[in-house]
Write a protein that holds these residues in place. Structure first.
Motif, mmCIF file in Angstrom:
data_model
loop_
_atom_site.group_PDB
_atom_site.id
_atom_site.type_symbol
_atom_site.label_atom_id
_atom_site.label_comp_id
_atom_site.label_asym_id
_atom_site.label_seq_id
_atom_site.Cartn_x
_atom_site.Cartn_y
_atom_site.Cartn_z
ATOM 1 N N PRO A 231 63.904 86.220 -26.795
ATOM 2 C CA PRO A 231 64.127 87.475 -26.066
ATOM 3 C C PRO A 231 64.315 88.645 -27.022
ATOM 4 C CG PRO A 231 66.091 86.086 -25.990
ATOM 5 C CD PRO A 231 65.004 85.251 -26.594
ATOM 6 N N ASP A 232 63.858 89.822 -26.598
ATOM 7 C CA ASP A 232 63.992 91.027 -27.427
ATOM 8 C C ASP A 232 65.440 91.483 -27.515
ATOM 9 O OD1 ASP A 232 61.256 91.064 -27.818
ATOM 10 O OD2 ASP A 232 60.902 92.271 -26.012
ATOM 11 N N GLY A 233 66.218 91.183 -26.516
ATOM 12 C CA GLY A 233 67.615 91.582 -26.503
ATOM 13 C C GLY A 233 68.386 90.730 -25.522
ATOM 14 N N PHE A 234 69.623 91.125 -25.302
ATOM 15 C CA PHE A 234 70.496 90.389 -24.394
ATOM 16 C C PHE A 234 71.066 91.369 -23.372
ATOM 17 C CE2 PHE A 234 70.381 88.106 -28.393
ATOM 18 C CZ PHE A 234 70.112 86.811 -27.991
ATOM 19 N N PRO A 235 70.283 91.689 -22.317
ATOM 20 C CA PRO A 235 70.756 92.625 -21.300
ATOM 21 C C PRO A 235 72.037 92.120 -20.645
ATOM 22 C CG PRO A 235 68.784 91.455 -20.565
ATOM 23 C CD PRO A 235 68.959 91.137 -22.010
ATOM 24 N N LEU A 236 72.932 93.043 -20.345
ATOM 25 C CA LEU A 236 74.282 92.685 -19.931
ATOM 26 C C LEU A 236 74.310 91.826 -18.674
ATOM 27 C CD1 LEU A 236 77.332 92.908 -20.220
ATOM 28 C CD2 LEU A 236 77.221 95.069 -18.952
ATOM 29 N N TRP A 237 73.771 92.347 -17.565
ATOM 30 C CA TRP A 237 73.929 91.646 -16.288
ATOM 31 C C TRP A 237 73.184 90.320 -16.242
ATOM 32 C CZ3 TRP A 237 77.996 92.655 -13.759
ATOM 33 C CH2 TRP A 237 78.524 93.948 -13.709
ATOM 34 N N PRO A 238 71.930 90.257 -16.699
ATOM 35 C CA PRO A 238 71.278 88.936 -16.738
ATOM 36 C C PRO A 238 72.011 87.933 -17.623
ATOM 37 C CG PRO A 238 69.632 90.664 -16.864
ATOM 38 C CD PRO A 238 70.962 91.335 -17.006
ATOM 39 N N THR A 239 72.562 88.407 -18.754
ATOM 40 C CA THR A 239 73.297 87.499 -19.638
ATOM 41 C C THR A 239 74.555 86.988 -18.961
ATOM 42 O OG1 THR A 239 72.472 88.676 -21.601
ATOM 43 C CG2 THR A 239 74.414 87.279 -21.885
ATOM 44 N N LEU A 240 75.313 87.881 -18.327
ATOM 45 C CA LEU A 240 76.516 87.447 -17.612
ATOM 46 C C LEU A 240 76.167 86.498 -16.472
ATOM 47 C CD1 LEU A 240 78.556 90.792 -17.410
ATOM 48 C CD2 LEU A 240 78.967 88.821 -18.915
ATOM 49 N N ALA A 241 75.037 86.769 -15.805
ATOM 50 C CA ALA A 241 74.625 85.906 -14.692
ATOM 51 C C ALA A 241 74.316 84.499 -15.185
ATOM 52 C CB ALA A 241 73.408 86.507 -13.993
ATOM 53 N N VAL A 242 73.620 84.383 -16.318
ATOM 54 C CA VAL A 242 73.268 83.069 -16.852
ATOM 55 C C VAL A 242 74.515 82.315 -17.302
ATOM 56 C CG1 VAL A 242 72.068 81.871 -18.730
ATOM 57 C CG2 VAL A 242 70.940 83.740 -17.510
ATOM 58 N N VAL A 243 75.427 83.009 -17.972
ATOM 59 C CA VAL A 243 76.663 82.362 -18.426
ATOM 60 C C VAL A 243 77.493 81.897 -17.221
ATOM 61 C CG1 VAL A 243 78.846 82.728 -19.628
ATOM 62 C CG2 VAL A 243 76.728 83.618 -20.612
ATOM 63 N N ALA A 244 77.608 82.751 -16.211
ATOM 64 C CA ALA A 244 78.363 82.367 -15.014
ATOM 65 C C ALA A 244 77.679 81.225 -14.277
ATOM 66 C CB ALA A 244 78.507 83.577 -14.081
ATOM 67 N N LEU A 245 76.360 81.252 -14.237
ATOM 68 C CA LEU A 245 75.603 80.189 -13.581
ATOM 69 C C LEU A 245 75.906 78.842 -14.223
ATOM 70 C CD1 LEU A 245 73.351 79.502 -11.504
ATOM 71 C CD2 LEU A 245 71.706 79.933 -13.345
ATOM 72 N N GLY A 246 75.998 78.814 -15.549
ATOM 73 C CA GLY A 246 76.281 77.560 -16.234
ATOM 74 C C GLY A 246 77.743 77.175 -16.208
ATOM 75 N N ALA A 247 78.607 78.127 -16.586
ATOM 76 C CA ALA A 247 80.031 77.813 -16.685
ATOM 77 C C ALA A 247 80.652 77.509 -15.331
ATOM 78 C CB ALA A 247 80.767 78.975 -17.362
ATOM 79 N N LEU A 248 80.260 78.296 -14.315
ATOM 80 C CA LEU A 248 80.826 78.090 -12.981
ATOM 81 C C LEU A 248 79.952 77.166 -12.135
ATOM 82 C CD1 LEU A 248 81.929 81.756 -12.142
ATOM 83 C CD2 LEU A 248 83.302 79.918 -13.120
ATOM 84 N N GLY A 249 78.671 77.531 -11.979
ATOM 85 C CA GLY A 249 77.807 76.806 -11.062
ATOM 86 C C GLY A 249 77.416 75.427 -11.520
ATOM 87 N N THR A 250 77.532 75.136 -12.813
ATOM 88 C CA THR A 250 77.183 73.810 -13.308
ATOM 89 C C THR A 250 78.394 73.090 -13.892
ATOM 90 O OG1 THR A 250 74.926 74.552 -13.789
ATOM 91 C CG2 THR A 250 75.646 72.523 -14.856
ATOM 92 N N GLY A 251 79.181 73.751 -14.729
ATOM 93 C CA GLY A 251 80.330 73.104 -15.353
ATOM 94 C C GLY A 251 81.528 72.962 -14.446
ATOM 95 N N LEU A 252 82.105 74.093 -14.032
ATOM 96 C CA LEU A 252 83.296 74.052 -13.177
ATOM 97 C C LEU A 252 82.994 73.374 -11.846
ATOM 98 C CD1 LEU A 252 86.218 74.845 -12.591
ATOM 99 C CD2 LEU A 252 85.378 77.071 -11.782
ATOM 100 N N ALA A 253 81.801 73.607 -11.301
ATOM 101 C CA ALA A 253 81.457 73.014 -10.006
ATOM 102 C C ALA A 253 81.477 71.492 -10.063
ATOM 103 C CB ALA A 253 80.082 73.505 -9.553
ATOM 104 N N VAL A 254 81.015 70.913 -11.178
ATOM 105 C CA VAL A 254 81.050 69.460 -11.324
ATOM 106 C C VAL A 254 82.491 68.954 -11.305
ATOM 107 C CG1 VAL A 254 80.635 67.575 -12.948
ATOM 108 C CG2 VAL A 254 78.858 69.261 -12.521
ATOM 109 N N LEU A 255 83.379 69.657 -11.997
ATOM 110 C CA LEU A 255 84.779 69.247 -12.017
ATOM 111 C C LEU A 255 85.419 69.370 -10.637
ATOM 112 C CD1 LEU A 255 85.881 70.938 -15.375
ATOM 113 C CD2 LEU A 255 85.201 68.561 -14.986
ATOM 114 N N LEU A 256 85.087 70.443 -9.917
ATOM 115 C CA LEU A 256 85.604 70.610 -8.565
ATOM 116 C C LEU A 256 85.098 69.498 -7.648
ATOM 117 C CD1 LEU A 256 85.282 74.478 -8.022
ATOM 118 C CD2 LEU A 256 87.408 73.163 -8.204
ATOM 119 N N GLN A 257 83.802 69.204 -7.745
ATOM 120 C CA GLN A 257 83.241 68.183 -6.868
ATOM 121 C C GLN A 257 83.813 66.803 -7.190
ATOM 122 O OE1 GLN A 257 79.423 66.552 -7.453
ATOM 123 N NE2 GLN A 257 78.856 66.662 -5.299
#
Length: 335
Positions: A231-257
């Protein structure tokens, strides 16, 4: 989106979600954790959409898996979990990682380049339908019944309603929709494989799931450079979305489930499936301004009704209960 396990997607219970021993009940009520899991997975489709505004689909999936693996790695260190020890287990986990993580996550990311996040969330709700259809063939313990066959027929009628079949699928991006449906099919394929190969592996659910996500990350790390440039750069909102998608939607969600399955059982925990498309649709409309035609929510309700019917079980009556050869009090049959 399940991870249900390690998918956003909730599917039939498997060795990765069934705890081998009881654990202490968390302080936070299970209903609040259930609601949090529904929200996290429901918003995952919105986060995918935002992530693809700044990154290629494979990059979104790689970032998601990296963040999710990091969360589970910390959880494993805190709980002093050991990694699987046999080559056979790691080999089976590599296959599971492909079907439960690398493939469906990538397909959803590519699909949302051309379809709304609301439609992606609704396509995700077809996973229990695919799972039931496959399990009737692949799992001998799942017998076809009138109730399940009716649920399958009703569910796929709902899919046709969502897609507007009577209009010739006009205005619908076929490739994007097909990728979203293939992603939802990939989950039950992976879970059936897990049930056949990893039952009784001796490792904990957290250890298996964390290792599976790690292998999925390795797979994407090998594939991504072949199809995308840095990538040419790290745009703020897409970067935050990807991090949240992984940390919350994949990592934390597994622990919750995992905690929900431990406390209330897989049947109740998998009910989160029926809230995901509702939340995904509301989020897409409210945040992204996506539009819906009447057939989309109506078809989604039919899909959910069909999926619920395939997952239901008839009550066992006294007349159908097996007779015991020895006299004594009857045990009440559980439904």
């Amino acid at each position: 989106m399940s991870a249900p396990p390690a998918t956003e997607l909730t599917v039939p219970a498997s060795p990765l979600t069934e705890p081998s021993h009881p654990v202490a009940r968390p302080a936070l009520d299970w209903r609040l954790r259930f609601a949090a899991l529904s929200l996290i997975w429901g918003f995952s489709f919105l986060l995918i959409k935002v992530g693809t505004d700044g990154y290629a689909p494979f990059q979104v999936t790689l970032g998601r898996l990296l963040s999710g693996t990091a969360v589970l790695a910390v959880a494993m260190m805190v709980k002093r979990e050991r990694l699987p020890r046999t080559v056979r287990t790691w080999g089976h986990l590599a296959v599971a990682a492909f079907f439960l993580n690398a493939l469906p996550f990538s397909l959803f990311a590519y699909a949302e380049l051309t379809i709304p996040s609301t439609l992606a969330g609704i396509c995700n709700a077809t996973s229990p339908l695919w799972g039931m259809a496959l399990s009737l063939v692949a799992l001998s313990e799942d017998r076809p019944t009138r109730r399940r066959v009716a649920g399958l027929g009703l569910g796929f009628l709902g899919v046709l309603t969502v897609l507007g079949a009577w209009q010739g699928f006009s205005g619908l991006d076929f490739s994007g929709t097909a990728m979203a449906l293939l992603a939802s099919l990939s989950y039950p394929v992976g879970w059936i494989y897990v049930r056949r190969t990893l039952a009784g592996s001796g490792s904990s659910a957290l250890s298996l799931t964390g290792s599976q996500l790690f292998l999925g990350t390795v797979q994407l790390a090998l594939v991504t450079p072949l199809f995308t440039s840095a990538p040419d750069g790290f745009p703020l909102w897409p970067t935050l979305a990807v991090v949240a998608l992984g940390a919350l939607g994949t990592g934390l969600a597994v622990l919750l489930q995992y905690g929900l399955v431990t406390e209330v059982g897989p049947t109740t925990a998998q009910m989160v499936t029926y809230f995901i498309p509702v939340i995904a649709t509301a989020a897409g409309i409210a945040v992204l301004g996506e539009q819906l035609s009447w057939n989309t929510p109506v078809g989604a309700l039919v899909v959910l009704a069909g999926a619920a019917l395939t997952q239901s079980r008839p009550r066992t009556t006294g007349a159908s209960a097996p007779r015991t050869p020895a006299p004594g009090p009857r045990r009440r049959q559980s439904s």
